[in-house]
Design a protein around this motif. Structure first.
Motif, mmCIF file in Angstrom:
data_model
loop_
_atom_site.group_PDB
_atom_site.id
_atom_site.type_symbol
_atom_site.label_atom_id
_atom_site.label_comp_id
_atom_site.label_asym_id
_atom_site.label_seq_id
_atom_site.Cartn_x
_atom_site.Cartn_y
_atom_site.Cartn_z
ATOM 1 N N LEU A 165 -4.441 5.222 -7.349
ATOM 2 C CA LEU A 165 -4.363 3.631 -7.091
ATOM 3 C C LEU A 165 -3.427 3.292 -5.745
ATOM 4 O O LEU A 165 -3.946 2.345 -5.252
ATOM 5 C CB LEU A 165 -3.526 3.312 -8.251
ATOM 6 N N SER A 166 -2.587 4.101 -5.484
ATOM 7 C CA SER A 166 -1.889 3.888 -4.289
ATOM 8 C C SER A 166 -2.444 3.775 -2.912
ATOM 9 O O SER A 166 -2.527 3.170 -2.164
ATOM 10 C CB SER A 166 -0.547 4.525 -4.259
ATOM 11 N N GLY B 213 -5.946 1.456 1.492
ATOM 12 C CA GLY B 213 -7.351 1.538 2.026
ATOM 13 C C GLY B 213 -7.776 0.120 2.281
ATOM 14 O O GLY B 213 -9.112 -0.053 2.549
ATOM 15 N N MET B 214 -7.141 -0.965 1.468
ATOM 16 C CA MET B 214 -7.875 -2.161 1.695
ATOM 17 C C MET B 214 -8.024 -2.863 2.950
ATOM 18 O O MET B 214 -7.111 -2.848 3.530
ATOM 19 C CB MET B 214 -6.751 -3.151 0.551
ATOM 20 N N SER B 215 -9.141 -3.278 3.158
ATOM 21 C CA SER B 215 -9.341 -4.161 4.454
ATOM 22 C C SER B 215 -8.840 -5.692 4.291
ATOM 23 O O SER B 215 -8.755 -6.054 3.292
ATOM 24 C CB SER B 215 -10.711 -4.204 4.687
ATOM 25 N N VAL B 216 -8.890 -6.303 5.463
ATOM 26 C CA VAL B 216 -8.599 -7.733 5.404
ATOM 27 C C VAL B 216 -9.918 -8.560 4.358
ATOM 28 O O VAL B 216 -9.276 -9.496 3.971
ATOM 29 C CB VAL B 216 -8.661 -8.282 6.836
ATOM 30 N N GLU B 217 -10.859 -8.353 4.810
ATOM 31 C CA GLU B 217 -12.091 -8.785 4.002
ATOM 32 C C GLU B 217 -11.981 -8.561 2.562
ATOM 33 O O GLU B 217 -12.174 -9.507 1.970
ATOM 34 C CB GLU B 217 -13.258 -8.048 4.446
ATOM 35 N N THR C 94 -14.309 -0.683 -8.845
ATOM 36 C CA THR C 94 -15.432 -0.244 -7.926
ATOM 37 C C THR C 94 -14.799 0.837 -7.089
ATOM 38 O O THR C 94 -15.673 1.697 -6.677
ATOM 39 C CB THR C 94 -15.664 -1.653 -7.034
ATOM 40 N N LYS C 95 -13.684 0.685 -6.533
ATOM 41 C CA LYS C 95 -13.173 1.655 -5.271
ATOM 42 C C LYS C 95 -12.796 2.834 -5.774
ATOM 43 O O LYS C 95 -12.872 3.851 -5.227
ATOM 44 C CB LYS C 95 -12.090 0.847 -4.371
ATOM 45 N N SER C 96 -12.065 2.909 -6.941
ATOM 46 C CA SER C 96 -11.735 4.163 -7.498
ATOM 47 C C SER C 96 -11.915 4.475 -8.852
ATOM 48 O O SER C 96 -11.421 5.680 -9.333
ATOM 49 C CB SER C 96 -10.059 3.878 -7.373
ATOM 50 N N GLY C 97 -12.867 3.901 -9.722
ATOM 51 C CA GLY C 97 -13.113 4.233 -10.890
ATOM 52 C C GLY C 97 -13.496 5.704 -11.125
ATOM 53 O O GLY C 97 -13.030 6.354 -11.870
ATOM 54 N N THR C 98 -14.338 6.127 -10.127
ATOM 55 C CA THR C 98 -14.970 7.427 -10.432
ATOM 56 C C THR C 98 -13.708 8.568 -10.091
ATOM 57 O O THR C 98 -13.728 9.546 -10.700
ATOM 58 C CB THR C 98 -16.125 7.477 -9.363
#
Length: 267
Positions: free
Chosen positions: A125-126, A131-135, A154-158
């Protein structure tokens, strides 16, 4: 004495100089707001990103902390992992025969496995937040009340599921999940208080359920193993808790105690 021609040109030269000064001032005045606007926009985007990241961190930390402590799943009715629906006939039969403790024990072992697996999600999660973008941040700010939680899914579920499965399998073994299930099955199928017909029916139910959860024969195509069931329910509980924290922060940013979160979500 100055030449007559120079005397005649002097007013024109003076006007030209004044006109150039006016143009320069106008250009300067026009360009300054653009710079300010651009700077303001950059600051706003930076604040949005920082605010969203901090909100996500708070939500993730609280979820992991609450679910990862003893009884984190079992004592929280909102996320407590119930019996798989296909096991309810056997559980109902066992309870009617006085074997509720067997059912409770099995449910407890499943929830204990989930609790032990949750802390493994913290680092993923961290990393997702980092890795989050401005968008991404802007979309979250403008999104629904659970847009940040959806971003996590979406980004880390898998990755999260892959990370917790070894822990769940290990915990299943340590907490005797399969043993608890076997005890429940044997109680429901072997109680001396039932007739032989009822016994046969219950044993048949237990046998069918055992196959469906990978205990005995191979799991038929499309069926979910007990490990997969606990893994899925573990993430469901984790995302539920994060979503609840996100909704609370959006509805009352002041409760966060963070000025940046108040600035971003208090608009």
């Amino acid at each position: 004495m100055l030449p007559k021609s120079l005397i005649l040109l002097a007013p024109l030269m003076l006007c030209a100089a004044n006109w150039q000064d006016a143009v320069n001032s106008a250009v300067s005045a026009t360009s300054t707001p653009k710079t300010t606007t651009s700077s303001s926009s950059t600051t706003s985007q930076s604040n949005a990103t920082s605010g969203v990241k901090e909100a996500l961190s708070l939500g993730a930390q609280q979820a992991v902390s609450l679910l990862g402590k003893e009884g984190g799943f079992l004592n929280n009715s909102a996320v407590k992992i119930p019996l798989p629906s296909s096991m309810k006939p056997v559980a109902t039969a066992a309870e009617k025969l006085g074997g509720k403790s067997y059912v409770d024990d099995f449910v407890k072992t499943m929830n204990t496995a989930a609790t032990k697996a949750v802390p493994k999600t913290a680092s993923i999660l961290s990393d997702t937040i980092s890795g989050m973008s401005v968008e991404d941040a802007n979309a979250i700010v403008k999104g629904s009340n659970t847009a940040a939680t959806d971003y996590f899914k979406t980004k880390s579920g898998t990755k999260l599921l892959s990370a917790i499965m070894p822990i769940i399998k290990e915990s299943i073994s340590e907490n005797q999940v399969m043993s608890s299930y076997q005890s429940l099955k044997e109680f429901a199928g072997g109680s001396s208080t039932t007739s032989s017909v009822s016994n046969n029916a219950l044993v048949g139910q237990a046998s069918s359920i055992a196959k469906g959860f990978g205990m005995g024969d191979a799991v038929p195509s499309g069926d979910e193993s007990i490990e997969d069931y606990i893994g899925r329910k573990t993430l469901d509980g984790l995302f539920y808790m994060i979503a609840e924290k996100e909704k609370a922060l959006r509805s009352n940013p002041l409760s966060s105690g963070s000025s940046i979160i108040q600035q971003v979500f208090g608009k």
